[in-house]
Scaffold this motif. Structure first.
Motif, PDB file in Angstrom:
ATOM      1  N   CYS A  50       0.835  -1.209   0.000  1.00 19.29           N
ATOM      2  CA  CYS A  50       0.000   0.000   0.000  1.00 19.29           C
ATOM      3  C   CYS A  50       0.864   1.250   0.000  1.00 19.29           C
ATOM      4  CB  CYS A  50      -0.934   0.008   1.206  1.00 19.29           C
ATOM      5  SG  CYS A  50      -2.279  -1.175   1.079  1.00 19.29           S
ATOM      6  N   SER A  86       3.863   5.964  -5.256  1.00 15.44           N
ATOM      7  CA  SER A  86       3.872   6.064  -6.711  1.00 15.44           C
ATOM      8  C   SER A  86       2.784   7.008  -7.215  1.00 15.44           C
ATOM      9  CB  SER A  86       3.679   4.687  -7.341  1.00 15.44           C
ATOM     10  OG  SER A  86       4.747   3.842  -7.011  1.00 15.44           O
ATOM     11  N   ALA A  87       1.612   6.937  -6.608  1.00 11.87           N
ATOM     12  CA  ALA A  87       0.510   7.823  -7.007  1.00 11.87           C
ATOM     13  C   ALA A  87       0.859   9.278  -6.745  1.00 11.87           C
ATOM     14  CB  ALA A  87      -0.765   7.441  -6.264  1.00 11.87           C
ATOM     15  N   LYS A  88       1.472   9.550  -5.602  1.00  8.96           N
ATOM     16  CA  LYS A  88       1.856  10.927  -5.290  1.00  8.96           C
ATOM     17  C   LYS A  88       2.933  11.435  -6.245  1.00  8.96           C
ATOM     18  CE  LYS A  88       0.393  11.118  -0.582  1.00  8.96           C
ATOM     19  NZ  LYS A  88       0.441  11.901   0.588  1.00  8.96           N
ATOM     20  N   LEU A 110       2.286   1.810  -3.497  1.00  5.46           N
ATOM     21  CA  LEU A 110       1.260   2.327  -4.402  1.00  5.46           C
ATOM     22  C   LEU A 110       0.938   3.790  -4.118  1.00  5.46           C
ATOM     23  CD1 LEU A 110      -1.167  -0.720  -4.513  1.00  5.46           C
ATOM     24  CD2 LEU A 110       0.340   0.094  -6.337  1.00  5.46           C
ATOM     25  N   GLU A 111       0.809   4.134  -2.843  1.00 10.27           N
ATOM     26  CA  GLU A 111       0.516   5.523  -2.470  1.00 10.27           C
ATOM     27  C   GLU A 111       1.655   6.448  -2.881  1.00 10.27           C
ATOM     28  OE1 GLU A 111      -1.674   8.687  -0.858  1.00 10.27           O
ATOM     29  OE2 GLU A 111      -2.283   6.628  -1.243  1.00 10.27           O
ATOM     30  N   SER A 119       3.342  10.469  -9.344  1.00  5.06           N
ATOM     31  CA  SER A 119       2.757  10.703 -10.663  1.00  5.06           C
ATOM     32  C   SER A 119       1.915  11.976 -10.677  1.00  5.06           C
ATOM     33  CB  SER A 119       1.921   9.511 -11.107  1.00  5.06           C
ATOM     34  OG  SER A 119       0.772   9.377 -10.307  1.00  5.06           O
ATOM     35  N   ARG A 120       1.295  12.334  -9.567  1.00 13.08           N
ATOM     36  CA  ARG A 120       0.525  13.589  -9.495  1.00 13.08           C
ATOM     37  C   ARG A 120       1.440  14.789  -9.464  1.00 13.08           C
ATOM     38  NH1 ARG A 120      -3.064  10.556  -5.836  1.00 13.08           N
ATOM     39  NH2 ARG A 120      -1.739  11.240  -4.144  1.00 13.08           N
TER      40      ARG A 120
END
Length: 71
Positions: free
Chosen positions: A58, A64-66, A61-62, A68-69
């Motif tokens: 988790c 990586s998401a941050k 993933l979190e 990419s944003r």
């Protein structure tokens, strides 16, 4: 840091934590083979290794998401 990781799982309040752990347990033996050191220390309650995989997954993933944003 571990407490922070648990917050990621609160985003899915309709799913029980045990459901997440059960899903990780399905691949636990394959994951253990990827570690060069012993993972027995994580077996204190039977779910230690599965919980570690879940929380670390988790977090990745979190993170990586941050990233990419931010780009």
């Amino acid at each position: 840091m571990e407490q922070h990781k648990w917050r990621f799982l609160q985003r899915a309040p309709s799913v029980l934590l045990s459901d997440f752990v059960d899903a990780v347990r399905a691949v636990e033996q394959r994951a253990r083979c990827c570690y060069s050191e012993s993972t027995a220390i994580l077996d204190d309650d039977g779910d230690g290794f599965a919980e570690m995989l879940l929380l670390d997954g988790c977090f990745i993933l979190e993170f990586s998401a941050k990233l990419s944003r931010a780009n």
